[in-house]
Design a protein around this motif. Structure first.
Motif, PDB file in Angstrom:
ATOM      1  N   PRO A  23       0.822  -1.213   0.000  1.00 34.81           N
ATOM      2  CA  PRO A  23       0.000   0.000   0.000  1.00 34.81           C
ATOM      3  C   PRO A  23       0.858   1.265   0.000  1.00 34.81           C
ATOM      4  O   PRO A  23       1.951   1.275   0.567  1.00 34.81           O
ATOM      5  CB  PRO A  23      -0.756  -0.099   1.330  1.00 34.81           C
ATOM      6  CG  PRO A  23       0.153  -0.897   2.211  1.00 34.81           C
ATOM      7  CD  PRO A  23       0.887  -1.851   1.322  1.00 34.81           C
ATOM      8  N   ILE A  24       0.361   2.311  -0.639  1.00 32.95           N
ATOM      9  CA  ILE A  24       0.972   3.616  -0.411  1.00 32.95           C
ATOM     10  C   ILE A  24      -0.112   4.552   0.090  1.00 32.95           C
ATOM     11  O   ILE A  24      -1.287   4.409  -0.258  1.00 32.95           O
ATOM     12  CB  ILE A  24       1.666   4.211  -1.645  1.00 32.95           C
ATOM     13  CG1 ILE A  24       0.834   4.089  -2.904  1.00 32.95           C
ATOM     14  CG2 ILE A  24       3.013   3.587  -1.858  1.00 32.95           C
ATOM     15  CD1 ILE A  24       1.539   4.611  -4.134  1.00 32.95           C
ATOM     16  N   GLU A  25       0.288   5.448   0.932  1.00 32.42           N
ATOM     17  CA  GLU A  25      -0.709   6.286   1.600  1.00 32.42           C
ATOM     18  C   GLU A  25      -0.891   7.623   0.910  1.00 32.42           C
ATOM     19  O   GLU A  25      -1.977   8.192   0.926  1.00 32.42           O
ATOM     20  CB  GLU A  25      -0.287   6.519   3.046  1.00 32.42           C
ATOM     21  CG  GLU A  25      -0.252   5.217   3.821  1.00 32.42           C
ATOM     22  CD  GLU A  25       0.196   5.428   5.255  1.00 32.42           C
ATOM     23  OE1 GLU A  25       0.715   6.510   5.572  1.00 32.42           O
ATOM     24  OE2 GLU A  25       0.035   4.484   6.058  1.00 32.42           O
ATOM     25  N   ARG A  26       0.170   8.122   0.380  1.00 35.47           N
ATOM     26  CA  ARG A  26       0.055   9.409  -0.281  1.00 35.47           C
ATOM     27  C   ARG A  26       0.891   9.420  -1.548  1.00 35.47           C
ATOM     28  O   ARG A  26       1.878   8.712  -1.654  1.00 35.47           O
ATOM     29  CB  ARG A  26       0.588  10.525   0.614  1.00 35.47           C
ATOM     30  CG  ARG A  26      -0.132  10.661   1.929  1.00 35.47           C
ATOM     31  CD  ARG A  26       0.139  12.050   2.464  1.00 35.47           C
ATOM     32  NE  ARG A  26       0.594  12.011   3.831  1.00 35.47           N
ATOM     33  CZ  ARG A  26       1.231  13.000   4.429  1.00 35.47           C
ATOM     34  NH1 ARG A  26       1.551  14.095   3.759  1.00 35.47           N
ATOM     35  NH2 ARG A  26       1.603  12.902   5.695  1.00 35.47           N
ATOM     36  N   CYS A  27       0.474  10.277  -2.454  1.00 39.55           N
ATOM     37  CA  CYS A  27       1.240  10.432  -3.689  1.00 39.55           C
ATOM     38  C   CYS A  27       1.189  11.898  -4.100  1.00 39.55           C
ATOM     39  O   CYS A  27       0.136  12.543  -3.972  1.00 39.55           O
ATOM     40  CB  CYS A  27       0.641   9.544  -4.778  1.00 39.55           C
ATOM     41  SG  CYS A  27       1.324   9.838  -6.412  1.00 39.55           S
TER      42      CYS A  27
END
Ligand SMILES: Nc1ncnc2c1ncn2[C@@H]1O[C@H](COP(=O)(O)OP(=O)(O)O)[C@@H](O)[C@H]1O
Ligand SMILES: Nc1ncnc2c1ncn2[C@@H]1O[C@H](COP(=O)(O)OP(=O)(O)O)[C@@H](O)[C@H]1O
Ligand SMILES: Nc1ncnc2c1ncn2[C@@H]1O[C@H](COP(=O)(O)OP(=O)(O)O)[C@@H](O)[C@H]1O
Lengths: 421, 114, 114, 114, 421, 421
Positions: free
Chosen positions: B95-99
C-alpha cells in the motif's frame, strides 16, 4: 667517422630513439594491465604510481643511475659519469641514456603491480627511488656495464660471459624478485584469504584495459628487444620475429593449460601468457633460433599459469597482477634457457653454439645459473632490507579503512569513474 | 493506491513494457538489481581460484497505481515476464498512503497518473 | 507478508548472505545505493576547487518473507551487518499485501519462497 | 513511521539535499533509476536503424522518517524538485512497521534518526 | 652488396620492421572497435578471439602460410619454403615474413567482427586456423607471390598485372567476403530482427573504445600502406600522404551522408567512414595522385554508410561492426578504382598512366575486375564451405541461453567489468 | 644528389614520416584526455570533434594552409603553393606537408578542450575550419615560413630570429589563446559557478582515459619535438632526452605543488604537469641543455597548476581540461625561456649562447617576447572575431536543456556507454 659510418650512426640513432619511445610506451601498458586486474577504487593510485615512478626514476637514472650502471666500474658498480657528466657533448650518449632510462623505469613498475591496492603512496615513492636509483643500476652494471664504460663481473665469468641480451634477468626477474620481497613484506589484501587461509578471487575491474595494456606492452617489446641492438642493421628483423614467436606460443600454451586445468580458456591467464613469452625470450632473443623461441615461449606460458596459482594458493602471497610469476619466474626461466638453446653458430653469429641442447656443453648453462642466482639473491636481499626499512620508518600499508574505501579517495581525493553523471 | 514492485528477467523488459502500454499504464521506473533464489549459482574460476557468481542480473520495475489498476498491471507483468522457468521473478504489491506530483504539487489519486 | 529493506556497508554483504542462508532465507535482491547520514562527509579538492563527497556507497538488500520469517531475517542482518560504528546502516520492515511468482502465476504465502 | 520515496530529475538533487538538511533531515539514500511517463520519448537512429530511448534517467530518493517529519520532508522535495515541467517526478509515502539501527541494534522511533 | 647497398638494406630493415610493429598494433585496434560496437557481456570473448587469432595465425603463417603464399608457385599456390625453410639464415627473410604475418592475422580478425556475440569460441579457433593457414595465403599467392619466390597468375594477366599495392583486395576484401559467408551461415543475433523482420538497433557498449580503436588502426595503417614498399625511400611520404587524404575524406563524407539521411552526424558511421577510406586507398596508395585519393576516399565514406544500412535492413544480414561493408565492399571499390585513377605517369613512376580516367584505357580496369572477382569468388566459396563444415561437425553458434547471458561468462567464466567494487 | 645524400634523404624521409605518424596519434591522446576530464554524457561529441577537426583540417591544410604558411611570403603570409601545387612531383614535399598537417590539426584540437561540453557541433566545425585553414597558417608563416619557400618577419628581427623550434608558441600557445577567447565568449558550463560566483568542481568521468591520453601524447611528443629536425641525425637523441627531462619535471613539480596546496597529490594536476613540461620544452628542445630543461619543466609544472586554479576560481573562465593553462600559459613560458636558457654554444651548435643566463645578453629574450606577444595578440584578436561572429550568425552554445541532457544524445543521438546490457 667516414661518410658511411656517419650514415650508419644516424640510422642507429633513429632506430634506437624509436625503440626508446616504444619502451617508454610500456608505462602506459603496465598502468593499463595493473588497473585492469585490480579494483576500480584503486585505479587512480595506479596511474599516479606509474606516472611518478617513471618521472622520478628518469631524473634519478639520468643523474645517478647511469653512472652506477655504466661508469667505470670498481668491480661492483660504476664510479663516474654521474650528473650526466658522461653524456653532455656527445649525441650518441643522450640516445643511449634515454634508452637505458626507460628500461630502468620498468623495474620499479613491476613491483608496483605485486603490491597494488594496499601500499601507502609516499612509501611507494620512497622505495621507487631506491630501486631505480640504486638497486637496479648496481646489479645492472654486473651484466651490462661494458655497453658503455663499465665492465661487470658477470661479463667475465670463467664459464663464459653471462648472456642476457635485453634483460630477462637484468630488468624483469630483478623486478620480479623485488616484487616478491615487497608482496611478502606487505602481506595480502584484506579479504584475499579466508580466515582458514583459502584463497579468494578478487576479479579485476576492467579486463579490456588489461587486454589493451598487453597489446601495448607487446608492441613496446619489439622496441625493447630488437632495440637492444642499438644498431639499425639486419639482425633486428630476426630478433623481432623470434620475440613474436615466443609471445604467441606463451599465449597459446597458457590458454590451453588454463582450459585443461580450470575448464574454460581464461582470459587473464592467456594475457599473462603472452607477457610471459615476451619476458622469457628477452634474454635470448638474439641468440636462439626459431625452435628455441618456440620452446621458450611454450614453457613460459605454462610456467606462468602454474606459478600464479601456486604463489596465490600454496605460498599464499598475494600478487594481484601476477608480476612475480610473469617477470620473476619466467625471466629466470628465459635466462637459463639461453644456456640450453643458445644457437649462435646456427645463426651465423659466432664460431660455436653455446646451448647445451645445441652442442655447446654445460658452460653457458652454468654462467646463466650464476647470473640468475646472483640477481635473485641481490633482488631478495635488497628488497627485504628496503621494504622492511620503509615499513619500520614510514609504514608500508594503508589502514584497513583506507584499503576498504580505496586508495583513490583516501590518497588522491578522487574517484576514477563518474559514469552516470 | 498501491505500489507494485516486480523483479523480472532483463530480456523480458521489452515485452512487459509493451503490455503495460497496451493496458494504459504509462508511468513506471526501472532499474538494475541482482537477485538470489533457487536458480543455480555459477561457479567460475578466476586465475585458478574458484568464485561463486550467486547473484543474477535482474530488472526491478516499480509502478504506483490506483487500486483499480492493480490487477491489470500485475497481469501484464505476469504475462510478459513468464517463460515458465525458475528465475522468472516475483511481483510484490504494497500500500501507499500518499502520492504527489512534483510538477504541480497536486496530491492524491489524480497525481499518480493521468 | 513483509518486505525487509536493509541498507548496509558493502563489505558486510558476504557475511550477511551467509547468515541468511544459514537461516534458510534464500531469496533476496541486492543493489548499490548511496546514503547520507551522520557519517562524516569527505571534503576533497578537485583541481583546486573543494567538493563534498557526502554520499557514501552502501548496499541495499530487499527480502520479502512470510510473517514468521521476519525476526530471523532481521537478526541475520543485524548480526552480519554490525561493526558497532556509525554507518552500519538500517533495517526497515513494511507490509506487503500480495505476492506472485511469475514462473507459475501462483499467488500468496507459498509464492514468496519455497 | 513512514518511508518517503521520490523520483526526481538528476539536476535537482543538490537543491533537494540542501532543503532536506535545512529541515533537519539528514538521513536518506539516493540511487539512479530510469523512468517512463508522458515525457516525450526520444527517437534516435543508430547505424541507420531507428531506436526509441523511452527511459529517462531519474534519481530515486528514499527517506524513512517518524510521522511528524513527513510533511517537512515532502515539502522540501516538492520545493526543491519543482521546475513546473512534465518529468519533474513523483513522491510516494508508505507506512513502515519497524526500523532498526544496525550499529546499536536499537529498534523503534529513535532508531530512524537522531 | 657494396656499402651503399648495405646501408640501404639496413634502412629498409628498420623501416619494414617498424611498419610491421605498427601493423601488429592493428590487433589492439580491431579488438577495441569490435568491443566498442558490441555489448559489454561479450567483451572478453572478443579479446580472446583477437589474441588467439593473432597467436595461432602467427605460428601457422610462419610454418605453412608463408610457403603457400611466397614459395615457388605451381600456378595456384606456393609449394616450398614451409617450416621457415626459406627464412633461416637470411636476415631479410625474417623481416619480410614478420611483416607478412601481421597482414595475415588481419584477414581472420575481420571475420571476427561480423560474427561477434554469437560464435562458439572453439569454432572460432578452428575456422581462424583455416583462414590464416590456408585460405588467405593461397589467394595471396595469386597477386603477391612474386614479392618473394612465387609468381601468381594475377601478376600475369594479358590485360596487365592486377594492382593491389597493400591489400585492399588481397587482405581486406577477402576478409570481408569470408565475413559475409560467416554472417550468413551463422544468422543474426537474437533480437536483432523483429518477428516481422524489421531490424532493431543493438547499440555498442563503449563508443570511446571504438574511437580509440579507429585511431589506432589509422596509425597502424600508415605502416600497412607505406610499409608495403618494404623500402625506406622517398616514396613512403607520398604513400602516407595519399593514405591520409583518403581516410579523412571517408570520415567527412560518411558524416555528411549520415547527417543528411538520419538527421544527426552519426559517430559510428563517421568512424567506419575513416576505416572505409583507409581500406579503399590501400590498393592504389602508391599509384594514384591526390585527386584520385580524394575521390576514392569520398566514395568509400558514402559507400560504407549506404552498405551498412543496406546489408542490415534489406539483406537482413547481421554484421555488428560493419565488417562486410568496410572491408568487403570498400576493399573491392578501392581496388577497382585503381583501374580508374591509376596515375603512374603523372607521379613519375612509369611510362604511362593505367587509369581509365587518366588516359590509360580499359585494360587495367579489366585486370582489376578480374582480380576483385576472383577474390570474391574464392572468399565466398571457401567461406561457405568452411563455415558450413564447422557448423555441421562442431557447431557454430552458442545456445540461446548462452547468447543471452553472454559469451564472457559462458565461454570464459568472467565478466569484463566490475565497476562498482 | 650523390649516393650519400640519397641515403641521408631516405633516412630523413623515414624519420620524418614516423614522426608524423606519431604526431597524428596525438589526436587519440587529445580525445582521451578531453573525454576523461569531462562528463560521460559528452564523450561522443568529443570523439566527433577530434575526428572531424583532423579530417577537415587535413584537407584544408593540404589545399590552402600549406600555401599560406610555406608559400612565398608577402611579409604577412604565403601567396603560392595552394592546392598542393608545391607538392606534386616531389617526394620530400609530401612528407613535409604531411608532417606540417598533423601539427596544424593540433591547434584546433586544443580549443576543443576549453570549450567542451557546451558548444554546438556545427559551430565547432565552422570555427575549426578557420583555425586550421587560415589563422594557424598565417601566423605560422611568420616564424616558420623559411622551412620551405616562405620567409617570416619573426625570422628577421633585428634582435635576432625568434626561436620556437617545434612550436611552443606557433602551435600550442596560439591554440591556448584561441581557447581563451573561445572559453570567454561561450561562458562557463551550467552549474560551474554558484549564483554567487564560487567555482564548483565538475569531476571528469574517466580518469584512466585521461591518463592513457597523457601517455599517448607524451609518446607522440617525441615525434613532435625530435621529428621537427626533419633530419635523421644524431641530434634527435638529445632532443628526445631534453624533452623527456622537462616532462618528468613538470609532472613531479605539479604533483608536489598540488600536494602542498591541496593536501593530496592530485592526479589530474600531475597529468597536466607532464603535458605542461612537454609544451614548455617544445620551443627550446633543440637549444637548451639539461639544466635548462630541468628548470623549464619544473616551472611549467607549478605554473600550470597555479594557472588552472587562477583561471578557474579568480578569472572565472571555465576551461574543463586546463587547455589555456597547459598550452597558452606554459607555451608562452617555454618560448620566453629560450631567451633565458639558450645554450647553443655549450651544445656545440653555434658560436655563442643566446640565453640571458648563459651569457647571451638580452637580445634573444627580446625576440622571444616579441614572438610570444605577437602570437598572443593574433590569437586573441582573431579568436574573439571568430567566436563572436560564429555566435552572432550561427550560435555557439547549445540550449540549457541540451547541455543538461548531454551533447551525445542531443547532437549525435547516441550514448557513449551501455555498460549493463
Ligand atoms: N522472497 C523474495 N524476496 C526478494 N526477492 C525475491 C524473492 N523471491 C524471489 N526474489 C527475486 O526474484 C528473482 C527470481 O526469483 P525466482 O527464481 O523466479 O523465484 P522462485 O525460485 O521463488 O520462483 C530472484 O533472483 C530474486 O532476486
Ligand atoms: N532514516 C533513514 N532513511 C533512509 N536511509 C537511512 C536512514 N537512516 C540511515 N539511512 C541510511 O543508512 C546508512 C547508514 O546509516 P547510519 O550512519 O548507520 O545511520 P545512523 O547514523 O542513524 O546510525 C546511511 O548512509 C543512509 O544511507
Ligand atoms: N505512477 C508512477 N509509478 C511509478 N513511477 C512513476 C509514476 N509516475 C511517475 N513516475 C516516475 O516519475 C518520473 C517523472 O514523472 P512525471 O513525468 O513528472 O510524471 P507525470 O507525467 O505524472 O507528471 C517518470 O519518469 C517515472 O519514472
Amino acid at each position: 667517422m667516414n661518410e658511411f659510418e656517419v650514415l650508419q650512426h644516424n640510422l642507429n640513432t633513429v632506430w634506437t630513439c624509436l625503440a626508446a619511445f616504444m619502451v617508454f610506451f610500456m608505462q602506459a601498458g603496465f598502468a593499463l594491465v595493473e588497473m585492469g586486474l585490480t579494483r576500480a577504487k584503486n585505479a587512480i593510485n595506479i596511474i599516479m604510481k606509474n606516472l611518478m615512478d617513471f618521472s622520478i626514476g628518469s631524473v634519478l637514472f639520468f643523474f645517478i643511475g647511469a653512472g652506477l650502471m655504466f661508469g667505470e666500474s670498481n668491480g661492483f658498480f660504476g664510479t663516474n659519469g654521474f650528473f650526466l657528466s658522461g653524456v653532455t657533448g656527445n649525441d650518441w650518449s643522450y640516445t643511449f641514456v634515454l634508452f637505458q632510462t626507460v628500461f630502468a623505469a620498468t623495474a620499479a613498475t613491476i613491483v608496483s603491480g605485486a603490491m597494488a591496492e594496499r601500499t601507502i603512496f609516499t612509501s611507494y615513492l620512497i622505495y621507487s627511488i631506491f630501486i631505480t636509483g640504486i638497486i637496479y643500476p648496481i646489479s645492472g652494471s654486473w651484466a651490462w656495464g661494458s655497453l658503455a664504460n663499465g665492465s661487470g663481473w658477470l661479463e667475465h665469468l670463467s664459464t663464459g660471459a653471462f648472456i642476457d641480451f635485453a634483460g630477462s634477468t637484468v630488468v624483469h626477474s630483478l623486478g620480479g624478485w623485488l616484487a616478491l620481497a615487497g608482496a611478502m613484506t606487505i602481506g595480502p589484501r584484506k579479504g584475499k584469504y579466508t580466515p582458514k587461509g583459502k584463497a579468494r578471487a578478487i576479479p579485476g575491474h576492467n579486463i579490456p584495459y588489461a587486454a589493451l595494456g598487453v597489446f601495448i606492452l607487446w608492441l613496446s617489446w619489439f622496441g625493447f628487444n630488437a632495440g637492444s641492438t642499438t644498431l639499425g642493421d639486419g639482425s633486428i628483423g630476426r630478433i623481432a620475429f623470434i620475440t613474436n614467436l615466443s609471445a604467441v606460443m606463451g599465449s597459446i600454451t597458457a590458454m590451453i593449460y588454463s582450459w585443461v586445468m580450470y575448464k574454460k580458456p581464461d582470459v587473464t591467464m592467456s594475457l599473462n601468457g603472452a607477457l610471459a613469452g615476451l619476458v622469457g625470450i628477452t634474454a635470448g632473443c638474439a641468440n636462439v633460433d626459431w625452435l628455441g623461441a618456440l620452446l621458450i615461449g611454450s614453457v613460459s606460458g605454462i610456467l606462468v599459469t602454474y606459478s600464479v596459482v601456486f604463489i596465490d594458493t600454496k605460498l599464499k602471497i598475494d600478487d594481484p597482477v601476477g608480476a612475480i610469476s610473469v617477470h620473476g619466474v619466467c625471466g629466470a626461466w628465459g635466462t637459463i634457457a639461453v644456456g640450453l638453446f643458445g644457437a649462435e653458430k646456427a645463426l651465423g653469429l659466432a664460431e660455436a653454439n653455446t646451448g647445451l641442447f645445441y652442442g655447446g656443453g654445460i658452460n653457458q648453462l652454468l654462467s646463466q645459473f650464476i647470473g640468475v642466482a646472483s640477481f635473485m639473491a641481490w633482488g631478495l636481499l635488497t628488497g627485504f632490507i628496503l621494504f622492511k626499512t620503509v615499513k619500520k620508518f614510514v609504514g608500508l600499508r594503508v589502514t584497513p579503512d583506507e584499503e576498504y574505501i580505496g586508495l583513490d579517495i583516501e590518497e588522491h581525493g578522487l574517484e576514477a569513474y563518474q559514469l552516470t553523471k | 493506491m498501491k505500489m507494485i514492485m516486480a523483479i523480472v528477467q532483463p530480456n523480458k523488459l521489452n515485452r512487459i513494457k509493451k503490455l503495460l502500454f497496451e493496458n494504459n499504464i504509462n508511468r513506471f521506473i526501472v532499474d538494475d538489481c541482482f537477485g538470489h533464489s533457487d536458480e543455480d549459482s555459477i561457479i567460475e574460476t578466476y586465475r585458478g581460484v574458484e568464485m561463486e557468481l550467486d547473484l543474477k542480473h535482474k530488472i526491478r520495475i516499480q509502478i504506483a497505481v490506483n487500486d483499480d489498476y492493480v490487477d491489470r498491471a500485475v497481469n501484464a507483468i505476469l504475462q510478459g515476464g513468464k517463460s515458465g522457468k525458475i528465475g522468472d521473478g516475483k511481483i510484490f504489491v504494497y500500500p501507499i498512503e500518499r502520492c504527489y506530483r512534483i510538477a504541480t504539487g497536486e496530491e492524491g489519486e489524480t497525481s499518480i497518473g493521468d
